[in-house]
Design a protein around this motif. Structure first.
Motif, PDB file in Angstrom:
ATOM      1  N   SER A   1      -6.064   2.860   0.485  1.00 37.28           N
ATOM      2  CA  SER A   1      -4.860   3.686   0.437  1.00 37.28           C
ATOM      3  C   SER A   1      -5.080   5.066   1.046  1.00 37.28           C
ATOM      4  CB  SER A   1      -4.395   3.851  -1.019  1.00 37.28           C
ATOM      5  OG  SER A   1      -4.012   2.599  -1.555  1.00 37.28           O
ATOM      6  N   GLU A   2      -6.278   5.316   1.571  1.00 38.81           N
ATOM      7  CA  GLU A   2      -6.553   6.582   2.237  1.00 38.81           C
ATOM      8  C   GLU A   2      -6.380   6.390   3.744  1.00 38.81           C
ATOM      9  OE1 GLU A   2      -8.916   5.193   0.155  1.00 38.81           O
ATOM     10  OE2 GLU A   2      -8.122   6.300  -1.580  1.00 38.81           O
ATOM     11  N   PRO A   3      -5.979   7.446   4.439  1.00 37.75           N
ATOM     12  CA  PRO A   3      -5.811   7.322   5.888  1.00 37.75           C
ATOM     13  C   PRO A   3      -7.151   7.143   6.594  1.00 37.75           C
ATOM     14  CG  PRO A   3      -5.554   9.607   5.221  1.00 37.75           C
ATOM     15  CD  PRO A   3      -5.632   8.796   3.958  1.00 37.75           C
TER      16      PRO A   3
ATOM     17  N   MET B   1      -3.453   5.752  10.122  1.00 36.16           N
ATOM     18  CA  MET B   1      -3.677   4.745   9.095  1.00 36.16           C
ATOM     19  C   MET B   1      -3.979   3.405   9.746  1.00 36.16           C
ATOM     20  SD  MET B   1      -0.581   6.065   6.731  1.00 36.16           S
ATOM     21  CE  MET B   1       0.197   6.624   8.236  1.00 36.16           C
TER      22      MET B   1
ATOM     23  N   HIS C   1      -7.400  12.149   9.357  1.00 39.58           N
ATOM     24  CA  HIS C   1      -6.393  13.157   9.030  1.00 39.58           C
ATOM     25  C   HIS C   1      -6.765  14.428   9.771  1.00 39.58           C
ATOM     26  CE1 HIS C   1      -3.642  14.850   5.590  1.00 39.58           C
ATOM     27  NE2 HIS C   1      -3.135  14.986   6.798  1.00 39.58           N
TER      28      HIS C   1
ATOM     29  N   SER D   1      -1.808  12.111  10.695  1.00 41.76           N
ATOM     30  CA  SER D   1      -2.662  11.163   9.991  1.00 41.76           C
ATOM     31  C   SER D   1      -2.637   9.827  10.722  1.00 41.76           C
ATOM     32  CB  SER D   1      -2.217  10.973   8.538  1.00 41.76           C
ATOM     33  OG  SER D   1      -0.963  10.335   8.476  1.00 41.76           O
TER      34      SER D   1
ATOM     35  N   ARG E   1       0.839  -1.200   0.000  1.00 44.83           N
ATOM     36  CA  ARG E   1       0.000   0.000   0.000  1.00 44.83           C
ATOM     37  C   ARG E   1       0.871   1.245   0.000  1.00 44.83           C
ATOM     38  NH1 ARG E   1      -3.133  -3.247   2.930  1.00 44.83           N
ATOM     39  NH2 ARG E   1      -2.437  -2.620   5.006  1.00 44.83           N
TER      40      ARG E   1
ATOM     41  N   GLN F   1      -1.030  11.360   1.494  1.00 46.81           N
ATOM     42  CA  GLN F   1      -1.739  12.503   2.056  1.00 46.81           C
ATOM     43  C   GLN F   1      -0.801  13.605   2.553  1.00 46.81           C
ATOM     44  OE1 GLN F   1      -1.819   9.411   3.328  1.00 46.81           O
ATOM     45  NE2 GLN F   1      -1.532   9.420   5.554  1.00 46.81           N
TER      46      GLN F   1
ATOM     47  N   TYR G   1       0.536   5.652   0.714  1.00 46.21           N
ATOM     48  CA  TYR G   1      -0.264   6.752   1.232  1.00 46.21           C
ATOM     49  C   TYR G   1       0.394   8.065   0.801  1.00 46.21           C
ATOM     50  CZ  TYR G   1      -2.115   3.094   4.288  1.00 46.21           C
ATOM     51  OH  TYR G   1      -2.675   1.932   4.782  1.00 46.21           O
TER      52      TYR G   1
END
Length: 384
Positions: free
Chosen positions: A159-161, A152, A164, A150, A130, A134, A132
């Motif tokens: 793949s998004e936290p 996770m 945030h 962030s 994965r 951001q 990330y």
């Protein structure tokens, strides 16, 4: 307090989880390992050059058999700690120099680079599982330089936290959980400790603890054997002092190590955080080992009772040092983070990233002693 000279600036350190071995990642591209005994007597275990460029981050797996090293060459190195050899090299796994590596779970590895990219790895697989994106600034201790926190969920395939935070209007440098993991302490560039509460969400901190006179570059917690471990943290600062601080309620317990004119950038406790030795490193090319038993335990092996900051305690102030600034005192932010040298030559080592302000630098304002201020040297604890 034993000091272990390494003859190069130390970027990171890692302790073996089961043995008295400590590993250091150096500016000159070497990984040096040292053994030590209960008296602090040390010897070199191995001296391994993995790159011509700096080794910035180290992480060890739970059983201590593999040491992961990353650095400016964007490569992930796997070192067999038994044979002291590089067992695997993954070339250019990031597009930017890698600044940090961590082992969040037994089967997951995380790396973060200078451009804010975070990658998760399964050591059994060749490619990252994965990514990330951001963050836009360098990753330090898996806190980013863009002023946000962030969170996770490494169990998720997204793949998004998971969360945030809002911009904290400060550079976040270090992070550690306390209160049984229900709260998170974050060290900042301006010396503020930001407190996040897992139950209140991650949008913003719920409290801020002022008082640190300089940036908080490193944090860790005490071993769980100490009764106050749930709310006591160690802070490494750019003023070169290693402090013990209790949170909620907040008070300075004391100063247990001094790196002089050099900032402290990384601290760790041996035996997977449950040992007796705390290692601290900065720009002075020395690994300093502090025995927590001498600090927190009496000669009979019992826990010492910490003196309250409201009590009258005779202490010896450290020259030109402020152990804890009074609330409201002006604070000077540390200088910006500098890129390390391209060359692996020890003589080309960079000057310290942050310089302490000399006495009288606070715009001519005399330093006032705060109600909760204690100026303490390591000898302070011997009288408790």
């Amino acid at each position: 307090m034993p000091n272990i000279p390494v003859n190069s600036q130390i970027f990171d350190l890692a302790f073996h989880p089961n043995s008295n071995v400590v590993y250091t990642g150096l500016l000159n591209g070497k990984v040096k390992a040292f053994t030590y005994d209960d008296n602090g007597v040390h010897s070199t275990a191995f001296d391994l050059r993995i790159s011509k460029l700096s080794c910035r981050g180290l992480a060890i797996n739970p059983d201590g058999s593999s040491l992961y090293a990353v650095g400016k060459n964007r490569t992930l190195h796997v070192i067999d700690t038994t044979t002291a050899t590089v067992s695997e090299t993954r070339q250019c796994v990031h597009d930017a120099p890698i600044n940090r590596v961590a082992h969040p779970t037994p089967r997951l590895l995380a790396t973060g680079d200078d451009d804010g990219m975070i990658k998760l790895w399964d050591p059994r697989k060749q490619d990252a599982i994965r990514r990330y994106t951001q963050h836009f600034d360098f990753i330090s201790d898996f806190m980013c330089g863009d002023g946000t926190l962030s969170v996770m969920d490494v169990r998720s395939t997204k793949s998004e936290p998971f969360a945030h935070s809002e911009n904290q209007e400060d550079e976040l440098l270090s992070i550690v959980p306390f209160k049984g993991g229900t709260k998170i302490a974050v060290g900042t560039q301006l010396g503020m400790i930001s407190i996040f509460n897992r139950n209140k969400g991650w949008g913003d901190c719920v409290d801020r603890v002022p008082g640190h006179p300089h940036s908080i570059d490193a944090l860790c917690t005490l071993p769980s054997a100490y009764p106050s471990s749930h709310n006591t943290i160690l802070t490494g600062s750019s003023d070169g002092l290693l402090r013990v601080i209790e949170l909620l309620p907040t008070r300075l317990v004391g100063v247990i190590a001094d790196h002089g004119d050099f900032p402290i950038e990384r601290i760790a406790i041996d035996r997977a955080g449950e040992g007796r030795w705390v290692g601290s490193v900065g720009h002075d090319e020395v690994l300093r080992m502090t025995d927590l038993r001498e600090v927190f335990e009496d000669e009979g092996g019992g826990q010492r009772q910490d003196a309250s900051v409201d009590e009258e305690v005779e202490v010896t102030p450290l020259p030109l040092k402020k152990s804890w600034a009074a609330e409201g005192d002006e604070q000077e932010p540390a200088s910006a983070r500098k890129e390390d040298e391209e060359s692996g030559n020890v003589s080309d080592a960079p000057k310290p990233k942050r310089r302490k302000k000399e006495k009288g630098d606070l715009k001519g304002r005399p330093h006032k002693r705060g109600r909760n201020q204690v100026d303490a040297s390591p000898s302070f604890f011997s009288d408790l």
